[in-house]
Write an enzyme that holds these catalytic residues in place. Sequence first.
Site, PDB file in Angstrom:
ATOM      1  CB  SER A   1      41.611  43.746  35.790  1.00 27.58           C
ATOM      2  OG  SER A   1      42.464  44.843  36.041  1.00 27.58           O
TER       3      SER A   1
ATOM      4  CE1 TYR B   1      43.319  48.847  40.622  1.00 24.54           C
ATOM      5  CE2 TYR B   1      43.421  48.391  38.279  1.00 24.54           C
ATOM      6  CZ  TYR B   1      43.674  48.020  39.572  1.00 24.54           C
ATOM      7  OH  TYR B   1      44.279  46.823  39.840  1.00 24.54           O
TER       8      TYR B   1
ATOM      9  CB  THR C   1      40.022  48.801  42.971  1.00 26.61           C
ATOM     10  OG1 THR C   1      39.617  47.519  42.470  1.00 26.61           O
ATOM     11  CG2 THR C   1      41.231  48.619  43.878  1.00 26.61           C
TER      12      THR C   1
ATOM     13  NE  ARG D   1      51.838  45.614  44.094  1.00 19.85           N
ATOM     14  CZ  ARG D   1      50.820  45.820  43.275  1.00 19.85           C
ATOM     15  NH1 ARG D   1      50.925  45.488  41.997  1.00 19.85           N
ATOM     16  NH2 ARG D   1      49.700  46.361  43.720  1.00 19.85           N
TER      17      ARG D   1
ATOM     18  CE  LYS E   1      39.541  43.074  44.550  1.00 21.65           C
ATOM     19  NZ  LYS E   1      40.895  43.577  44.896  1.00 21.65           N
TER      20      LYS E   1
ATOM     21  CG  HIS F   1      45.249  45.279  45.846  1.00 21.71           C
ATOM     22  ND1 HIS F   1      44.305  46.171  45.410  1.00 21.71           N
ATOM     23  CD2 HIS F   1      45.918  44.899  44.738  1.00 21.71           C
ATOM     24  CE1 HIS F   1      44.401  46.341  44.110  1.00 21.71           C
ATOM     25  NE2 HIS F   1      45.371  45.557  43.670  1.00 21.71           N
TER      26      HIS F   1
ATOM     27  NE  ARG G   1      49.213  42.200  43.340  1.00 29.95           N
ATOM     28  CZ  ARG G   1      50.239  41.809  42.595  1.00 29.95           C
ATOM     29  NH1 ARG G   1      50.964  40.745  42.979  1.00 29.95           N
ATOM     30  NH2 ARG G   1      50.563  42.426  41.490  1.00 29.95           N
TER      31      ARG G   1
END
Length: 379
Positions: A106, A128, A154, A163, A250, A274, A277
Amino acid sequence: MIISSAADFREAARRRLPRFLFDYADGGAYAEDTLRRNVDDLSGIALRQRVLKDVATIDLSTELFGRKLSLPVALGPVGIAGMYARRGEVQAGRAARAAGVPMCLSTVSICSIAEVSKVADPFWFQLYVIRDRAFMKDLIATAKAAGAEALVFTVDMPVPGARYRDAHSGMSGPYAPLRRVLQAMTHPRWAWDVGVRGRPHLLGNLLPVLGKDSGLNDYMGWLGTNFDSSIQWRDLEWIRAEWDGPLILKGILDPEDAREAAAIGADGVVVSNHGGRQLDGVMSTARALPPIADAVGDALTVLVDGGVRNGLDVVRMLALGAQGVLLGRAWVFAMAAAGEAGVTKLLDLIAREMTVAMTLTGVNRIDAIDRTILVQAGL
């Protein structure tokens, strides 16, 4: 405790981890409906048991993006995974290499590209959508120089999801740093192994923008202020120009978006919500996968994540149209429970579970798994 499944690893991780870390990995957005659908819809896919099919030899190997793999799985990108075990991303990378599967690091990892790329092979990097395009270009160049074989971009996180668990657990919200310290004090094994011996707790890939004093507070703040919600399909053209290897998008849930990915020159997509999420209430990946696989045909390599907890789930996803499966929570909980050995055991469990599932559905090769092994009403 006795570990015989991914569910056992989850329980072992729950016992070992401070609450803020367990809930961060375990939780989803809003009421977590999509999180539950990912698991329930996938487990509801019915398989056709077949007999007398000569399945004495089972071959689990496959090829993705020109690389031969021992299993059709990869360790998917998980933010701050290095907080779940000492230098966690490095331990996971070693386990993945030993098992012959890719490790995807990541952007917001604890361990840096330089650290993980030395032990992971194949090594993939996840990027990202960041406002600072110059920094994105630097990350791409760093990943390329480190030997990353694929770039996983992503696209489903222009803003972080809501969240609720994080605010209750201490990952965010009032007095979060103090709450995390108090939780660490009640989990001494984790505090010693990760909190003390696992330092530095820096976001390794973000040091150029956050500095050497960055930590979890900076991570949460950076997530909220640096993702770019203005990006459009045409903006991906410069990423394609900067990266000459396999480019995987993604976060695809709609067939039309999959077609757009093919049109801009992507090599693959990950059908993903995700892990439940981001936008709660969307389709599970098990339901989204078949129409996407049908829409792009051979134009893209179709990967998937979400709800996969064992080798049986991997077989289900392959039957629904995926060519490979990314693991997320499963490997993080295994690592939290037992480090590198935990991830190694998880991948071994998945291989054995796949072997049983393939034997009893009458197929002996990965490329022979298709919708004919499904009870169609189960779709």
